[in-house]
Write a protein that holds these residues in place. Sequence first.
Motif, PDB file in Angstrom:
ATOM      1  N   SER A   6       0.850  -1.190   0.000  1.00 44.53           N
ATOM      2  CA  SER A   6       0.000   0.000   0.000  1.00 44.53           C
ATOM      3  C   SER A   6       0.880   1.231   0.000  1.00 44.53           C
ATOM      4  CB  SER A   6      -0.903   0.051   1.243  1.00 44.53           C
ATOM      5  OG  SER A   6      -1.818  -0.997   1.215  1.00 44.53           O
ATOM      6  N   CYS A   7       0.471   2.209  -0.770  1.00 44.27           N
ATOM      7  CA  CYS A   7       1.205   3.468  -0.827  1.00 44.27           C
ATOM      8  C   CYS A   7       0.177   4.585  -0.739  1.00 44.27           C
ATOM      9  CB  CYS A   7       1.992   3.574  -2.129  1.00 44.27           C
ATOM     10  SG  CYS A   7       3.019   5.032  -2.212  1.00 44.27           S
ATOM     11  N   PHE A   8       0.397   5.503   0.148  1.00 50.51           N
ATOM     12  CA  PHE A   8      -0.549   6.590   0.341  1.00 50.51           C
ATOM     13  C   PHE A   8       0.094   7.895  -0.082  1.00 50.51           C
ATOM     14  CE2 PHE A   8      -1.640   3.263   3.280  1.00 50.51           C
ATOM     15  CZ  PHE A   8      -3.002   3.156   3.115  1.00 50.51           C
ATOM     16  N   GLY A   9      -0.485   8.547  -1.080  1.00 52.73           N
ATOM     17  CA  GLY A   9      -0.032   9.859  -1.502  1.00 52.73           C
ATOM     18  C   GLY A   9      -0.996  10.902  -0.969  1.00 52.73           C
ATOM     19  N   ILE A  10      -0.773  12.143  -1.337  1.00 54.09           N
ATOM     20  CA  ILE A  10      -1.638  13.218  -0.858  1.00 54.09           C
ATOM     21  C   ILE A  10      -3.068  13.018  -1.331  1.00 54.09           C
ATOM     22  CG2 ILE A  10      -2.070  15.701  -0.989  1.00 54.09           C
ATOM     23  CD1 ILE A  10       0.995  16.044  -1.225  1.00 54.09           C
ATOM     24  N   ASP A  11      -3.237  12.720  -2.620  1.00 56.02           N
ATOM     25  CA  ASP A  11      -4.577  12.583  -3.176  1.00 56.02           C
ATOM     26  C   ASP A  11      -4.841  11.205  -3.761  1.00 56.02           C
ATOM     27  OD1 ASP A  11      -5.375  15.240  -2.642  1.00 56.02           O
ATOM     28  OD2 ASP A  11      -4.220  15.925  -4.363  1.00 56.02           O
ATOM     29  N   ASN A  12      -3.937  10.266  -3.546  1.00 48.14           N
ATOM     30  CA  ASN A  12      -4.087   8.980  -4.215  1.00 48.14           C
ATOM     31  C   ASN A  12      -3.705   7.844  -3.271  1.00 48.14           C
ATOM     32  OD1 ASN A  12      -4.385   6.982  -6.079  1.00 48.14           O
ATOM     33  ND2 ASN A  12      -2.760   7.660  -7.414  1.00 48.14           N
TER      34      ASN A  12
ATOM     35  N   SER B 183      -6.890   5.937 -12.710  1.00 48.08           N
ATOM     36  CA  SER B 183      -5.433   5.889 -12.829  1.00 48.08           C
ATOM     37  C   SER B 183      -5.006   5.079 -14.039  1.00 48.08           C
ATOM     38  CB  SER B 183      -4.814   5.247 -11.580  1.00 48.08           C
ATOM     39  OG  SER B 183      -5.138   5.956 -10.424  1.00 48.08           O
ATOM     40  N   GLU B 184      -3.787   5.344 -14.495  1.00 48.90           N
ATOM     41  CA  GLU B 184      -3.142   4.530 -15.513  1.00 48.90           C
ATOM     42  C   GLU B 184      -2.218   3.545 -14.809  1.00 48.90           C
ATOM     43  OE1 GLU B 184      -1.010   7.230 -18.013  1.00 48.90           O
ATOM     44  OE2 GLU B 184      -2.822   7.931 -19.019  1.00 48.90           O
ATOM     45  N   ILE B 185      -2.264   2.298 -15.232  1.00 45.55           N
ATOM     46  CA  ILE B 185      -1.412   1.255 -14.673  1.00 45.55           C
ATOM     47  C   ILE B 185      -0.441   0.806 -15.757  1.00 45.55           C
ATOM     48  CG2 ILE B 185      -1.348  -1.058 -13.660  1.00 45.55           C
ATOM     49  CD1 ILE B 185      -2.858   0.964 -11.941  1.00 45.55           C
ATOM     50  N   GLU B 186       0.837   0.790 -15.422  1.00 44.32           N
ATOM     51  CA  GLU B 186       1.849   0.238 -16.316  1.00 44.32           C
ATOM     52  C   GLU B 186       2.662  -0.794 -15.545  1.00 44.32           C
ATOM     53  OE1 GLU B 186       4.361   3.384 -17.741  1.00 44.32           O
ATOM     54  OE2 GLU B 186       2.739   4.366 -18.812  1.00 44.32           O
ATOM     55  N   ILE B 187       2.941  -1.912 -16.183  1.00 43.30           N
ATOM     56  CA  ILE B 187       3.894  -2.875 -15.647  1.00 43.30           C
ATOM     57  C   ILE B 187       5.093  -2.832 -16.587  1.00 43.30           C
ATOM     58  CG2 ILE B 187       4.357  -5.282 -15.079  1.00 43.30           C
ATOM     59  CD1 ILE B 187       1.375  -5.595 -14.454  1.00 43.30           C
ATOM     60  N   VAL B 188       6.264  -2.598 -15.998  1.00 43.21           N
ATOM     61  CA  VAL B 188       7.483  -2.375 -16.775  1.00 43.21           C
ATOM     62  C   VAL B 188       8.503  -3.440 -16.391  1.00 43.21           C
ATOM     63  CG1 VAL B 188       9.302  -0.692 -17.282  1.00 43.21           C
ATOM     64  CG2 VAL B 188       6.987   0.108 -16.744  1.00 43.21           C
TER      65      VAL B 188
ATOM     66  N   ASP C 250      -0.534  12.144  -8.740  1.00 39.58           N
ATOM     67  CA  ASP C 250       0.580  11.350  -8.224  1.00 39.58           C
ATOM     68  C   ASP C 250       1.091  10.356  -9.253  1.00 39.58           C
ATOM     69  OD1 ASP C 250       0.611  12.327  -5.537  1.00 39.58           O
ATOM     70  OD2 ASP C 250      -1.142  11.089  -5.104  1.00 39.58           O
ATOM     71  N   ILE C 251       2.347  10.000  -9.113  1.00 35.46           N
ATOM     72  CA  ILE C 251       2.940   8.857  -9.803  1.00 35.46           C
ATOM     73  C   ILE C 251       3.604   8.013  -8.735  1.00 35.46           C
ATOM     74  CG2 ILE C 251       4.649   8.053 -11.458  1.00 35.46           C
ATOM     75  CD1 ILE C 251       4.276  10.686 -12.960  1.00 35.46           C
ATOM     76  N   LEU C 252       3.168   6.760  -8.636  1.00 38.24           N
ATOM     77  CA  LEU C 252       3.682   5.853  -7.617  1.00 38.24           C
ATOM     78  C   LEU C 252       4.264   4.621  -8.303  1.00 38.24           C
ATOM     79  CD1 LEU C 252       0.537   6.131  -5.372  1.00 38.24           C
ATOM     80  CD2 LEU C 252       2.695   7.304  -5.012  1.00 38.24           C
ATOM     81  N   ILE C 253       5.424   4.177  -7.845  1.00 37.25           N
ATOM     82  CA  ILE C 253       6.109   3.027  -8.430  1.00 37.25           C
ATOM     83  C   ILE C 253       6.501   2.066  -7.311  1.00 37.25           C
ATOM     84  CG2 ILE C 253       8.098   2.271  -9.776  1.00 37.25           C
ATOM     85  CD1 ILE C 253       8.132   5.088 -11.051  1.00 37.25           C
ATOM     86  N   GLU C 254       6.281   0.773  -7.575  1.00 35.72           N
ATOM     87  CA  GLU C 254       6.672  -0.246  -6.594  1.00 35.72           C
ATOM     88  C   GLU C 254       7.100  -1.508  -7.337  1.00 35.72           C
ATOM     89  OE1 GLU C 254       7.792  -1.986  -3.359  1.00 35.72           O
ATOM     90  OE2 GLU C 254       7.118   0.089  -3.334  1.00 35.72           O
ATOM     91  N   LYS C 255       7.892  -2.336  -6.684  1.00 31.85           N
ATOM     92  CA  LYS C 255       8.356  -3.600  -7.250  1.00 31.85           C
ATOM     93  C   LYS C 255       7.230  -4.617  -7.247  1.00 31.85           C
ATOM     94  CE  LYS C 255      13.006  -2.964  -5.502  1.00 31.85           C
ATOM     95  NZ  LYS C 255      13.993  -3.469  -4.521  1.00 31.85           N
ATOM     96  N   LEU C 256       7.200  -5.442  -8.302  1.00 33.08           N
ATOM     97  CA  LEU C 256       6.267  -6.555  -8.424  1.00 33.08           C
ATOM     98  C   LEU C 256       7.082  -7.781  -8.798  1.00 33.08           C
ATOM     99  CD1 LEU C 256       3.472  -7.923  -8.766  1.00 33.08           C
ATOM    100  CD2 LEU C 256       3.466  -7.047 -11.113  1.00 33.08           C
ATOM    101  N   ILE C 257       6.933  -8.848  -8.049  1.00 35.22           N
ATOM    102  CA  ILE C 257       7.624 -10.096  -8.328  1.00 35.22           C
ATOM    103  C   ILE C 257       6.610 -11.076  -8.933  1.00 35.22           C
ATOM    104  CG2 ILE C 257       8.883 -12.056  -7.362  1.00 35.22           C
ATOM    105  CD1 ILE C 257       9.735 -10.094  -5.081  1.00 35.22           C
ATOM    106  N   ILE C 258       6.961 -11.613 -10.096  1.00 30.39           N
ATOM    107  CA  ILE C 258       6.102 -12.618 -10.740  1.00 30.39           C
ATOM    108  C   ILE C 258       6.837 -13.946 -10.688  1.00 30.39           C
ATOM    109  CG2 ILE C 258       4.950 -13.330 -12.854  1.00 30.39           C
ATOM    110  CD1 ILE C 258       4.560 -10.374 -13.502  1.00 30.39           C
TER     111      ILE C 258
END
Length: 85
Positions: free
Chosen positions: A6-12, A33-38, A76-84
Amino acid sequence: IIGIFSCFGIDNQFSFYPNPAKTYINISVLTESEIEIVNMNGQIVYYEYLNDLNSSIDISMLSSGLYLIKVSSADDILIEKLIIE
């Protein structure tokens, strides 16, 4: 171990689970929101614009490894690691 991020931004707010994941991830956002997996080469391997605040994303087509999940909203732009696995 299955994690919830979980990530909490000011408005997101952005959360997803499970992490690590195998076939799907569930994502919750507070605003549209836009979701991208990179991948680690910087290539966008998945993109979706979420109108729905709770979504399930099929990731079964992605190879095992480390990815970044990027969530972008108007504020906001939020980035986090995802393990598959």
